[in-house]
Design an enzyme around this catalytic site. Sequence first.
Site, PDB file in Angstrom:
ATOM      1  N   LYS A 223    -126.050 -13.314   3.940  1.00 57.72           N
ATOM      2  CA  LYS A 223    -125.238 -12.156   4.322  1.00 57.72           C
ATOM      3  C   LYS A 223    -126.085 -11.078   4.982  1.00 57.72           C
ATOM      4  O   LYS A 223    -125.734 -10.548   6.048  1.00 57.72           O
ATOM      5  CB  LYS A 223    -124.546 -11.576   3.090  1.00 57.72           C
ATOM      6  N   ASN A 224    -127.207 -10.739   4.363  1.00 55.66           N
ATOM      7  CA  ASN A 224    -128.016  -9.628   4.853  1.00 55.66           C
ATOM      8  C   ASN A 224    -128.750  -9.941   6.147  1.00 55.66           C
ATOM      9  O   ASN A 224    -129.314  -9.032   6.776  1.00 55.66           O
ATOM     10  CB  ASN A 224    -129.001  -9.181   3.774  1.00 55.66           C
TER      11      ASN A 224
ATOM     12  N   ILE B 109    -136.391   0.607  -6.507  1.00 56.30           N
ATOM     13  CA  ILE B 109    -135.813   0.721  -5.173  1.00 56.30           C
ATOM     14  C   ILE B 109    -134.631   1.682  -5.148  1.00 56.30           C
ATOM     15  O   ILE B 109    -134.598   2.622  -4.363  1.00 56.30           O
ATOM     16  CB  ILE B 109    -135.389  -0.661  -4.637  1.00 56.30           C
TER      17      ILE B 109
ATOM     18  N   CYS C  84    -121.704  -0.363  -1.633  1.00 60.27           N
ATOM     19  CA  CYS C  84    -121.922  -0.333  -3.080  1.00 60.27           C
ATOM     20  C   CYS C  84    -122.441   1.033  -3.544  1.00 60.27           C
ATOM     21  O   CYS C  84    -123.298   1.633  -2.892  1.00 60.27           O
ATOM     22  CB  CYS C  84    -122.931  -1.408  -3.489  1.00 60.27           C
TER      23      CYS C  84
ATOM     24  N   ARG D 274    -129.063   6.262  -0.931  1.00 66.25           N
ATOM     25  CA  ARG D 274    -129.383   5.456   0.248  1.00 66.25           C
ATOM     26  C   ARG D 274    -129.071   6.184   1.557  1.00 66.25           C
ATOM     27  O   ARG D 274    -128.257   5.731   2.357  1.00 66.25           O
ATOM     28  CB  ARG D 274    -128.632   4.117   0.189  1.00 66.25           C
ATOM     29  N   PRO D 275    -129.680   7.327   1.806  1.00 67.04           N
ATOM     30  CA  PRO D 275    -129.389   8.071   3.032  1.00 67.04           C
ATOM     31  C   PRO D 275    -129.898   7.336   4.266  1.00 67.04           C
ATOM     32  O   PRO D 275    -130.716   6.414   4.167  1.00 67.04           O
ATOM     33  CB  PRO D 275    -130.155   9.382   2.817  1.00 67.04           C
TER      34      PRO D 275
ATOM     35  N   ARG E 265    -117.948  -9.879  -1.392  1.00 65.07           N
ATOM     36  CA  ARG E 265    -118.700  -9.274  -0.297  1.00 65.07           C
ATOM     37  C   ARG E 265    -119.982 -10.051  -0.009  1.00 65.07           C
ATOM     38  O   ARG E 265    -120.478 -10.017   1.123  1.00 65.07           O
ATOM     39  CB  ARG E 265    -119.054  -7.824  -0.619  1.00 65.07           C
TER      40      ARG E 265
END
Length: 417
Positions: A22-23, A326, A116, A121-122, A396
């Site tokens: 997916k990624n 992370i 999500c 996560r900017p 997803r």
Amino acid sequence: MDALQIHGGRPIEGVTRVSGAKNAALPILAASLLSPGTHRFRNVPRLSDVATMCNLLAQMGCTAKRRGGAVAIQVPPQVKPEAPYALVKTMRASVVVLGPLLARYGWARVSLPGGCAIGARPIDQHLKALEALGANIELSGGYVTARAKRLRGARIHFDMVTVTGTENALMAAVLAEGTTQLENAACEPEVVDLATMLIGMGARIHGIGTPIITIEGVPALGLADHSVIADRIEAGTLLAAAAITGGDVFVEGAPTAHLEAVLGKLHEAGCRIATSERGIHLKGPSRLRAVEVHTQEHPGFPTDMQAQLMAILATARGTSLVTENIFENRFMHVAELGRLGAQISVSGQTATVRGVLSLQGAPVMATDLRASASLVLAGLAAKGQTTVSRVYHLDRGYERLEHKLAKLGASVRRVHK
């Protein structure tokens, strides 16, 4: 709303095959915007996130057609370079259209991302990179508007490792005038796969898979014809399913080179593992051993496997420590695992997992993509029935996971609540 009903306590056994990543697929599909014509992609997983990306491209004026595991994207000479909130809010990775739109069409208007809820996560590193390449950035009304008559090569040092930020900068730089150097770039296999595809289209990229990537801009790119790499996170999840049930599974097509940190921890926990060019074979012990793990950027232990590892450690012998480095809000699965009887306490970035002899089935609710996978794993090991709600999160990122597990002997079925 769909849910999964799982009757646990059965070891899973047999052979399964891993799907495309997916990624890797999402930025690769977005990269089709860099060149008009028909691009062809193989090994593209059937996932809701992939469907969202195809819908986003269609809304811009492209045509997306799927046949089996292949997707063809037809890009017209001109597109509508906008990504609306209605689509972007469901999938943070939509932001990767920003770089290719800006590079090819000179402007882009993209909604600030959703996806999500696992931390802030900017996208400041994305915008910093595009500004360095010469873009004028405006933030207004929840949208990013970027403009540039022509991007120009630059030296870009990321303040933190960012996968999608690296991908956005990479796709913008391939059409920029001059040379761009990305420093502290992400080294993930999915970034390498994107760069490999771009090189196939005619891009000039050096240093892929290292923290320093050099891109020599070209005036135009050709068409893509690319096969997406195997999904290392899905493969790791399937191996974890064998580990937690004391099962015996061969995951065909599993990318061994991309899973070294995961395989190391599974081996440390007592699993017997054999690797080959065909895939990975894992046999789980009667009871796993406690381990200590710290999530890190690749090639360290991936944050996307943290929740799954925590689930299998819930029944391990001894006390495990799991430190998340992370994302600051990626322990939301802890409370739901506790409903199954797991004994987990959290202090700051570290979760202490005190292994119990067995888990007990209960209704639980998924909070994000990888949390949903962890609850499925725990349900496979729990006594009695576990019902996992909100599995749209699971859809997803996992292609028909319940079907793959059922073929391995798990008692799992999808129900509509």
